[in-house]
Design an enzyme around this catalytic site. Structure first.
Site, mmCIF file in Angstrom:
data_model
loop_
_atom_site.group_PDB
_atom_site.id
_atom_site.type_symbol
_atom_site.label_atom_id
_atom_site.label_comp_id
_atom_site.label_asym_id
_atom_site.label_seq_id
_atom_site.Cartn_x
_atom_site.Cartn_y
_atom_site.Cartn_z
ATOM 1 N N CYS A 1 -1.334 0.837 -6.028
ATOM 2 C CA CYS A 1 -1.310 2.172 -5.401
ATOM 3 C C CYS A 1 -1.878 2.091 -3.982
ATOM 4 O O CYS A 1 -3.085 1.887 -3.802
ATOM 5 C CB CYS A 1 -2.101 3.147 -6.270
ATOM 6 S SG CYS A 1 -2.420 4.746 -5.490
ATOM 7 N N CYS B 1 -4.526 4.690 -3.070
ATOM 8 C CA CYS B 1 -5.794 4.381 -3.744
ATOM 9 C C CYS B 1 -6.644 3.451 -2.887
ATOM 10 O O CYS B 1 -7.874 3.541 -2.905
ATOM 11 C CB CYS B 1 -5.531 3.719 -5.105
ATOM 12 S SG CYS B 1 -4.675 4.777 -6.297
#
Length: 327
Positions: A82, A85
Site C-alpha cells: 500500500c 500506507c
C-alpha cells in the site's frame, strides 16, 4: 481473537460500562499516587520506542483492548504493498513520539491479520481506528493531511481524559523495553467499594442492585461523575429489561402521539446503538406535545444525554435541536 467490549455505534452494554469505570478508577489511583509523591507523572514508565507496537490477532486483546484502559490506542491498518500506507505510517509514528505517551500507536498488517480486518469492517487501507476503554471508533481512512490528523488526535485524547480519565503513559527517555516500572499502589478512594459493588451487580445482571449502589454514592457525593454515568446507564438497561422490542416499536409506529410509547422506543433505540434515532424521536415528541407530556419527553432526552456523555458530538447537536424546539 474476537475484539471484546467494543462499540462501533454507541451501543450500551455492561462490558463497556465496566471497562470505562475501571479505566477511570485506574487513572484516578495513578493521579493520587502522583500527588502523594509530590506531583510527578503517575503510572508505569515506558520507553519512547514502545509507543509504537506491531500487533497481531493473538496479541490484540492484551496489546490493544487491555492497554486501552490506560491510554487511547490508535490502530493503523496497513500493508506492505500500500503506497499511501508508506506515507501515513511514518507520520503516525512521528506523532506518537511527539505526543509523548498521550496515545499508543498499534500497527496491524492486514495481509497477516485478515480476521481483524474483517471484524473492523475495513474496506480499504490505510484505515485508522482508535480504541478507548475497550470501545472502538473509526478515525479516518486514507493518507489524511497532518493538520487534520493532529486535530483528530487532540479530540481523541480529550475524550479519553474527560470521559474515561485516561491521562496517558509516562515516557522515560532512558527506559529499555516496553515497561520499566510497575505502577505504585494507591489508596482506595472513599467510594471505590460502592462503585465496585455496582459493577459486580451489573456483571451479575442485578440491575436493581447496581442502581441502588450508584444512588448510595450520589447520596453523599451528588457530583460524582462516575456514579452519575453509571446510574444513567443502569437505569436505562433496567427500563428495557423484559420489554418486547417488536411490540414497543409497533406501538410507537401506530401511536405517534403516545408519549409513553415514543419514550419506550427511544430507550430501545439507544440500547441498540441508534443514538441519533433515539434523540430525534424524543425531539420530535417535544415539538409535537405540550404540558406534562412535553416535559416527560424532555426529561427522558436529558437522561439519555447522560448515558451517551456530554462530550459526544451527537449530544451537542441534539441539545441545539432541543433548544430550537423549546424556544
Amino acid at each position: 481473537m474476537q475484539p471484546r467490549n467494543m462499540s462501533m455505534s454507541g451501543v450500551v452494554d455492561l462490558a463497556a460500562v465496566k471497562a470505562a469505570q475501571e479505566a477511570k478508577a485506574k487513572a484516578e489511583q495513578a493521579r493520587a499516587e502522583a500527588a502523594r509523591q509530590g506531583g510527578g507523572a503517575a503510572g508505569a514508565a515506558v520507553s519512547a520506542s514502545s509507543l509504537v507496537i506491531d500487533v497481531d490477532e493473538a496479541g490484540f486483546e492484551r496489546e490493544v483492548l487491555q492497554r486501552s484502559t490506560e491510554v487511547p490506542v490508535v490502530i493503523d491498518f496497513w500493508a506492505e504493498w500500500c503506497e499511501p500506507c508508506k506515507q501515513l505510517g511514518p507520520l503516525l509514528e512521528r506523532l506518537a513520539e511527539e505526543y509523548n505517551g498521550r496515545f499508543l500507536l498499534a500497527k496491524i498488517d492486514v495481509d497477516a491479520n485478515q480476521m481483524l480486518m474483517q471484524q473492523f469492517g475495513i474496506q480499504g487501507i490505510p484505515a485508522v481506528f482508535a480504541v478507548v476503554a475497550g470501545q472502538a471508533l473509526p478515525l479516518f481512512q486514507g493518507a489524511a493531511p497532518e493538520a487534520q490528523i493532529r486535530q483528530t488526535l487532540d479530540q481523541l485524547i480529550q475524550v479519553g481524559e474527560e470521559r474515561f480519565g485516561l491521562t496517558g503513559l509516562t515516557v522515560d527517555p532512558g527506559a529499555e523495553g516496553p515497561q520499566a516500572a510497575a505502577p505504585a499502589e494507591a489508596p482506595a478512594g472513599p467510594y471505590d467499594a460502592l462503585l465496585e459493588s455496582a459493577v459486580q451487580a451489573l456483571d451479575a445482571g442485578d440491575l436493581a442492585g447496581a442502581v441502588q449502589a450508584y444512588k448510595n454514592v450520589l447520596s453523599d457525593d451528588p457530583a460524582n461523575t462516575e456514579a452519575k454515568l453509571g446510574l444513567a446507564q443502569a437505569e436505562l438497561l433496567q427500563r428495557v429489561q423484559g420489554l418486547d422490542a417488536q411490540q414497543v416499536r409497533k406501538d410507537a409506529a401506530d401511536r405517534p402521539a403516545d408519549v409513553a410509547a415514543q419514550i419506550a422506543a427511544a430507550d430501545l433505540d439507544l440500547v441498540g446503538g441508534h443514538v441519533e434515532d433515539a434523540f430525534g424521536r424524543l425531539i420530535d415528541t417535544v415539538r409535537r406535545t405540550a404540558g406534562d407530556d412535553r416535559d416527560a419527553a424532555r426529561v427522558r432526552l436529558l437522561e439519555l444525554f447522560e448515558v451517551v456523555g456530554a462530550d459526544d458530538p451527537r449530544v451537542t447537536s441534539a441539545r441545539t435541536a432541543l433548544a430550537r424546539v423549546l424556544f
